[in-house]
Design an enzyme around this catalytic site. Structure first.
Site, short mmCIF file in Angstrom:
data_model
loop_
_atom_site.label_atom_id
_atom_site.label_comp_id
_atom_site.label_asym_id
_atom_site.label_seq_id
_atom_site.Cartn_x
_atom_site.Cartn_y
_atom_site.Cartn_z
N GLU A 259 -13.27 -5.17 13.07
CA GLU A 259 -14.18 -4.26 12.38
C GLU A 259 -15.57 -4.84 12.17
OE1 GLU A 259 -11.08 -4.90 11.32
OE2 GLU A 259 -10.03 -2.99 11.55
N ARG B 39 -7.19 11.59 4.90
CA ARG B 39 -6.10 11.75 5.85
C ARG B 39 -5.41 13.09 5.62
NH1 ARG B 39 -0.52 11.12 5.51
NH2 ARG B 39 0.50 10.49 7.44
#
Lengths: 307, 298
Positions: free
Chosen positions: A55, A163
């Site tokens: 990341e 989500r």
């Protein structure tokens, strides 16, 4: 509109935006199926970059792309993305690299995967940086407009996406305005300032509260930074009582931002509802109930606060 | 590219060494060792290799330079002043309140600085992204990135080293990127080999699929030749391992870890400047020496 996860709405609208503007690129760290950029990558393979589970390198790559005139969406779970805070701090914020940071899977609402995957401190971290706005849309319609805005925004920006599916809370005429909170339900007795996952629950709570004789005003605070001071002060001035609700740590998020504003400008009784512990595994509904983020929990917090 | 005028570039690098010592002495803090080890590389880049226009720092076709080891920015500030980005006099404001010349690079205060660096390990990732962005935009510009040997202990460096050689395939390989390691062998606490030995660094880079060239980082002809060679390597970025000496040019600073992050006192700077110039003191240097001697008296 049927319920839809804001990450799914993001993935859909990015395809449309990408067709119109070839400067748009995606960078991912092996979560493109979860962040919903996988379709973009399939449609525009030369404009999608997956750097593996790395990341920091991904955020730096996005900074370089942005400084070379591309419009990169750097995507991961909110915790993994903002967990690389130092790279965001220097390569993106201080460098003023117009990276579009997209953190998905925020809050305890992700459920079974448990705390290590839950974005619960991302707002707190990014609020400390001078020039990264934070936008958390509440439903599909708002998400699509917020993503389109992110493309136009001249600097870096953070989009906080869920989500889980989000029920529609806006009608088709709604227009997202960066920096503005919108009143979803007007009321006189208490202002409930809410963002992201629990917005629908707050509207449901308002129905329960109405049966108890409490007329709640619901403000959807989609732009958490910069805060819509004017709308919040107007509502707080009217009702005299403020409750904040967020699926984020109770420290440093929307509640803290509102507390800072009210404390300095217009001291007003305030109750913050949010996550006070690490998260944990469990079913999302059970977790929202445990953390007081479901309609019943929000209504109970408001009633206790007002009494 | 045309053969470099070695004598001229060596003269510019000498002037750079003098100006680095001057600005650090005025600032009273900073990093002389790594600035002196990198100045020959930066001089070659700024005064022989890179295409840029100091009057148009945002010119889209310019070559980009990222100093990932941002603490050595005095070397870059000298090159930028010499190139005409800002007046040479401004160098003495380094690190002072209100000066655009921040202690580590800040792209918002100095047009021509491409990214904020100094939090080590980040500049390489940015350079890779810039190289890719330029390829996507159909530009021929090149990107140069200087990293430190202590710096490459950072994990983020290896994240980018893993992905860069294959990035952009099949049409946008980042073969417009050249990374140069200023391998001076010393980091803040001690010798790199004592803190965390990187060797065999060339083998590691090659295992990560990078073409690697090894040079003497103080030999301008070798630096230039490597950068020439890097331009001919297609399909992949190039990594140049430059062996350098920390504090190069000042005998009492060379290979001394204590000179990683300590500014010289005015008298020390004058002694160092005289050594760098080796007997012939041109007028511009004489006035710097006089200026530092006056500083000593304060």
């Amino acid at each position: 509109m049927p319920a839809k996860a804001s990450r799914a709405a993001f993935g859909e609208v990015l395809l449309d935006l990408g067709a119109k503007d070839e400067r748009i690129v995606t960078v991912d760290a092996d979560l493109s199926k979860s962040t919903m950029t996988a379709k973009f990558a399939k449609t525009y393979p030369a404009r999608a970059f997956n750097v593996g589970i790395a990341e920091s390198g991904m955020i730096g790559l996005a900074a370089g792309l942005a400084l070379a005139g591309r419009i990169p969406f750097a995507c991961s779970f909110g915790c993994f993305l903002v967990g690389r805070f130092e790279t965001i701090r220097v390569s993106v914020a201080y460098s003023q690299a117009p990276v579009k940071l997209v953190g998905t899977h925020v809050g305890v609402a992700i459920g079974e995967d448990g705390y290590s995957q839950m974005g619960l401190e991302d707002i707190a971290c990014l609020r400390a940086l001078p020039n990264i706005p934070i936008v958390q849309p509440a439903d599909e319609l708002e998400t699509k407009q917020a993503v389109a805005y992110a493309v136009e925004h001249p600097g870096p920006i953070y989009l906080r996406l869920t989500r889980q599916n989000l029920e529609a809370v806006h009608d088709a005429s709604y227009r997202f305005q960066f920096g503005k909170a919108d009143v979803l339900r007007p009321g006189r007795d208490v202002s409930i300032l809410v963002s992201g996952g629990p917005v629908w629950n707050a509207l449901e709570a308002a129905k329960k509260l109405a049966t108890e004789g409490v007329d709640a005003e619901i403000l959807n605070v989609a732009t958490i930074k910069p805060l819509d001071d004017e709308a919040i002060l107007r509502s707080a001035g009217k009702t005299g009582h403020v409750v904040t609700v967020e699926d984020h740590s109770i420290n440093g998020g929307l509640g803290s931002a509102v507390a800072e504003l009210l404390g300095e400008v217009m001291p007003t009784p305030l109750k913050r509802v949010g996550v006070t512990t690490f998260g944990e595994s469990g079913d999302p509904k059970g977790l929202y109930a445990k953390h007081g983020l479901d309609a019943e929990g929000i209504a109970q917090s408001v009633l206790k606060f007002l009494r | 590219m045309a053969n470099p005028d070695i004598a001229r570039l060596e003269s510019v690098a000498r002037e750079g060494r003098v100006q680095i010592l001057r600005m650090l002495t005025h600032a009273g803090s900073g990093h002389p060792g790594g600035s002196l080890s990198a100045i020959d590389i930066l001089t070659t880049l700024y005064f022989h290799r890179m295409r840029y226009d100091p009057k148009r720092p945002d010119w889209e076709d310019r070559d980009r330079f990222i100093l990932s080891k941002g603490h050595c920015v005095p070397a870059q500030y000298f090159c930028m002043a010499k190139a005409g980005y800002f007046p040479m006099d401004r160098l003495t404001t380094l690190r002072k309140l209100g000066s655009p010349l921040q202690g580590h690079p800040d792209r918002t205060t100095v047009p021509g600085i491409e990214a904020a660096t100094g939090s080590l390990g980040q500049g390489l990732s940015i350079a890779v992204g810039m190289a890719l962005g330029l390829k996507l935009a159909g530009k021929n510009a090149r990107v140069y990135c200087v990293v430190g040997d202590g710096e490459i202990q950072e994990g983020q460096i290896w994240e980018s080293l893993m992905s860069a050689p294959g990035l952009g395939a099949p049409d946008h390989h980042v073969d417009n990127l050249c990374v140069i390691l200023d391998g001076n062998g010393i980091q803040l606490d001690d010798f790199v080999a004592k803190v965390l030995d990187l060797e065999p660094v060339v083998d590691k880079l090659e295992a990560f699929r990078w073409p690697v060239l090894e040079i003497d980082g103080h030999d301008i002809a070798q630096i230039d030749k490597a950068l020439d060679q890097a331009e001919t390597i297609k399909g992949k970025p190039t990594f140049v391992v430059a062996h350098t000496v920390k504090g190069k040019g000042v005998s009492f600073m060379e290979n001394e870890p204590e000179w990683h992050g300590k500014a010289p006192k005015p008298a020390e700077a004058v002694r160092a400047i005289r050594e760098i110039l080796g007997g012939t003191v041109p007028d511009w240097a004489a006035s710097i020496i006089a200026e530092l001697e006056a500083l000593e008296k304060k």
